[in-house]
Enzyme design. Sequence first.
Site, PDB file in Angstrom:
ATOM      1  N   ASP A  96       0.863  -1.180   0.000  1.00  0.00           N
ATOM      2  CA  ASP A  96       0.000   0.000   0.000  1.00  0.00           C
ATOM      3  C   ASP A  96       0.906   1.238   0.000  1.00  0.00           C
ATOM      4  O   ASP A  96       1.471   1.608   1.031  1.00  0.00           O
ATOM      5  CB  ASP A  96      -0.925  -0.012   1.221  1.00  0.00           C
ATOM      6  CG  ASP A  96      -2.084  -0.989   1.061  1.00  0.00           C
ATOM      7  OD1 ASP A  96      -1.865  -2.082   0.496  1.00  0.00           O
ATOM      8  OD2 ASP A  96      -3.203  -0.677   1.510  1.00  0.00           O
ATOM      9  N   LYS A 160      -6.515   3.635  -3.986  1.00  0.00           N
ATOM     10  CA  LYS A 160      -7.036   3.642  -2.615  1.00  0.00           C
ATOM     11  C   LYS A 160      -7.256   5.077  -2.172  1.00  0.00           C
ATOM     12  O   LYS A 160      -6.438   5.960  -2.464  1.00  0.00           O
ATOM     13  CB  LYS A 160      -6.032   2.918  -1.715  1.00  0.00           C
ATOM     14  CG  LYS A 160      -6.319   2.972  -0.218  1.00  0.00           C
ATOM     15  CD  LYS A 160      -5.220   2.208   0.534  1.00  0.00           C
ATOM     16  CE  LYS A 160      -5.324   2.391   2.043  1.00  0.00           C
ATOM     17  NZ  LYS A 160      -4.256   1.663   2.767  1.00  0.00           N
ATOM     18  N   LYS A 192     -10.039   0.722  -3.388  1.00  0.00           N
ATOM     19  CA  LYS A 192     -10.044   0.493  -1.946  1.00  0.00           C
ATOM     20  C   LYS A 192     -10.489   1.760  -1.231  1.00  0.00           C
ATOM     21  O   LYS A 192      -9.893   2.831  -1.398  1.00  0.00           O
ATOM     22  CB  LYS A 192      -8.653   0.072  -1.459  1.00  0.00           C
ATOM     23  CG  LYS A 192      -8.580  -0.187   0.057  1.00  0.00           C
ATOM     24  CD  LYS A 192      -7.217  -0.742   0.446  1.00  0.00           C
ATOM     25  CE  LYS A 192      -7.069  -0.853   1.962  1.00  0.00           C
ATOM     26  NZ  LYS A 192      -5.762  -1.410   2.371  1.00  0.00           N
TER      27      LYS A 192
END
Length: 251
Positions: A96, A160, A192
């Site tokens: 991430d 995300k 996300k």
Amino acid sequence: MTKNAKLALSLLDLTSLSADDTNESIQALCSKAVTPFTSVAAVCVYPPFLSVCQDELKGQDVNFAAVANFPSGDEGLEAAIAQTKNIIALGGNEVDLVIPYKEWIAGDKNSAPDMIRACKDICGDQVTLKVILESGAFEDMDSLYDLSIEAINAGADFIKTSTGKTDVSATIEAAEAMLKAIKDSGKKCGFKASGGIRTHAQAVEYMELAQNIMGENWVCADNFRFGASGLLNDLLGVLGQATSTAQKSTY
């Protein structure tokens, strides 16, 4: 309701990214990753705790994610590359990555895509690269849409919303801009939603938005995630209450 709750549970990246994380607190996090209803999609931690996650969840169908260039996005290209390599070396199969979103907002349209391309080259096809845009920093959803397109074209496997460390985290407006970018790109990229999503009702709102834009069958762990820890208890409460009601009705 229970169908949506179970689906949301399977989309969850169970997350702990606190300054006071310890081996024991991460063990406690991992103990919640496999539920009576389904497993979560992943656990997401700081890189030093990946070994704890692997020990606790060995043999389980749960991915191991860790953060890079987190949370500010300011550490620079070489640091992001080094951290991505380290995550993979430690056994992470999801990265991430916070990109330099402040530079994008300030007018530098090259540093973020360059970082994504470099880190995706390291990840290859075996490691999922989830790119954090920090959507709450964007007042202009058109700019967020444009960054989403650039991130997808640069190789992001997921885009995300947020780190969860800023005043504004995920919003429906930001999610809509990002999902439309995925749709318009015509490329395979997941989404996300992260930060501030704590209830079953909130989760359903995001899932329904994604289904409306991308199609009902698109919402699965390969394409859609929630980054949260507080959401877990609410989903389990919904599922447990429904199970209890169903059991009582058989007597």
